[in-house]
Design a protein around this motif. Structure first.
Motif, PDB file in Angstrom:
ATOM      1  N   ARG A  97      35.352 -13.062  58.404  1.00 54.09           N
ATOM      2  CA  ARG A  97      34.069 -13.310  58.314  1.00 54.09           C
ATOM      3  C   ARG A  97      33.668 -14.564  57.461  1.00 54.09           C
ATOM      4  N   LEU A 100      34.666 -17.618  59.256  1.00 50.73           N
ATOM      5  CA  LEU A 100      33.567 -18.394  60.209  1.00 50.73           C
ATOM      6  C   LEU A 100      32.575 -19.009  59.200  1.00 50.73           C
ATOM      7  N   LEU A 132      30.010 -18.742  67.625  1.00 51.14           N
ATOM      8  CA  LEU A 132      30.271 -18.403  66.424  1.00 51.14           C
ATOM      9  C   LEU A 132      29.232 -18.151  65.461  1.00 51.14           C
ATOM     10  N   TYR A 135      28.239 -14.416  66.645  1.00 47.46           N
ATOM     11  CA  TYR A 135      29.322 -13.775  66.133  1.00 47.46           C
ATOM     12  C   TYR A 135      29.499 -13.325  64.692  1.00 47.46           C
ATOM     13  N   SER A 136      29.043 -14.542  64.230  1.00 50.34           N
ATOM     14  CA  SER A 136      29.169 -14.551  62.632  1.00 50.34           C
ATOM     15  C   SER A 136      28.050 -13.285  62.301  1.00 50.34           C
ATOM     16  N   VAL A 188      36.317 -13.602  68.698  1.00 51.21           N
ATOM     17  CA  VAL A 188      35.780 -14.388  67.740  1.00 51.21           C
ATOM     18  C   VAL A 188      36.850 -15.306  67.580  1.00 51.21           C
ATOM     19  N   ALA A 192      37.059 -19.492  67.487  1.00 55.24           N
ATOM     20  CA  ALA A 192      37.052 -20.096  66.121  1.00 55.24           C
ATOM     21  C   ALA A 192      38.386 -20.987  66.227  1.00 55.24           C
TER      22      ALA A 192
END
Length: 228
Positions: A97, A100, A132, A135-136, A188, A192
């Protein structure tokens, strides 16, 4: 080198022109990517050993039954510890987390746009950056956020140490929580890798290799089981 062995080298452009923060971000993502690769291997092996009726029946009728149970339980515990660790709140630890969040900061994004302009991958990188952002948010809320919190609580109360009277604040963790979180984390991390490292990991091919390795290992064990 096998196709599932992911390079641990940061981009040459980052090495040559990135700030210390840019390089630290790349190193952290490389570490996380390696750990997720290990987790995926464990997950496919766990599935192969626990979901194959033929293998389970063969173990139960052999002298390997207890050993197989220990291996499966060890895989499960290891996955819970490592999966929870990916989202650890400890500032000294790598965290998917936080990685990101750092990758999407304006100062990091400015450098990463230069990286992709150099590589000719700006369009692909822009798509990954947008994903992203989504997803974050998902990692912190909804069913995925709940699954992450549940695994972290299980690790902290029953695996990393043993509370005599654990206070369970949420629901109990289930196997599908591990499936959900590891699968999501791999997706994810893949995006990334595109955004931060300017490379695309072939996720389907990697999963095919790991699944084949796991079923091959289980097949060898099954063929060698003894009932003596």
């Amino acid at each position: 080198m096998r196709d599932d062995q992911i390079s641990m080298l940061m981009p040459e452009f980052t090495e040559a022109f990135g700030s210390e923060d840019d390089k630290a971000l790349a190193r952290e993502l490389l570490l996380i990517t390696r750990e997720i690769r290990v987790l995926l291997g464990q997950l496919f092996l766990y599935r192969a050993m626990s979901r194959s009726k033929r293998f389970v029946d063969a173990c139960n009728h052999s002298t390997a039954a207890e050993g197989a149970n220990i291996v499966v339980a060890t895989l499960l515990r290891s996955m819970i510890i490592s999966t929870a660790a990916l989202f650890d709140e400890d500032r000294r630890a790598a965290s998917l987390r936080r990685t990101l969040t750092a990758a999407l900061r304006p100062d990091r994004s400015e450098f990463l746009q230069l990286l992709h302009a150099r590589n000719g991958s700006a369009e692909l990188a822009g798509i990954s950056a947008q994903r992203l952002v989504k997803y974050s948010r998902a990692l912190r809320r909804g069913k995925l956020g709940e699954a992450i919190a549940t695994l972290a609580e299980l690790r902290n109360t029953a695996i990393a140490h043993f509370d005599l009277q654990p206070k369970i604040t949420g629901r109990r963790a289930m196997i599908h929580d591990i499936d959900h979180v590891i699968s999501a984390a791999s997706i994810v991390a893949g995006e990334a890798n595109v955004w931060v490292l300017a490379r695309k990991v072939d996720g389907p091919a990697l999963r095919h290799i790991l699944r084949k390795d796991a079923t091959g290992f289980v097949g060898v064990l099954q063929n060698g089981l003894s009932t003596e």
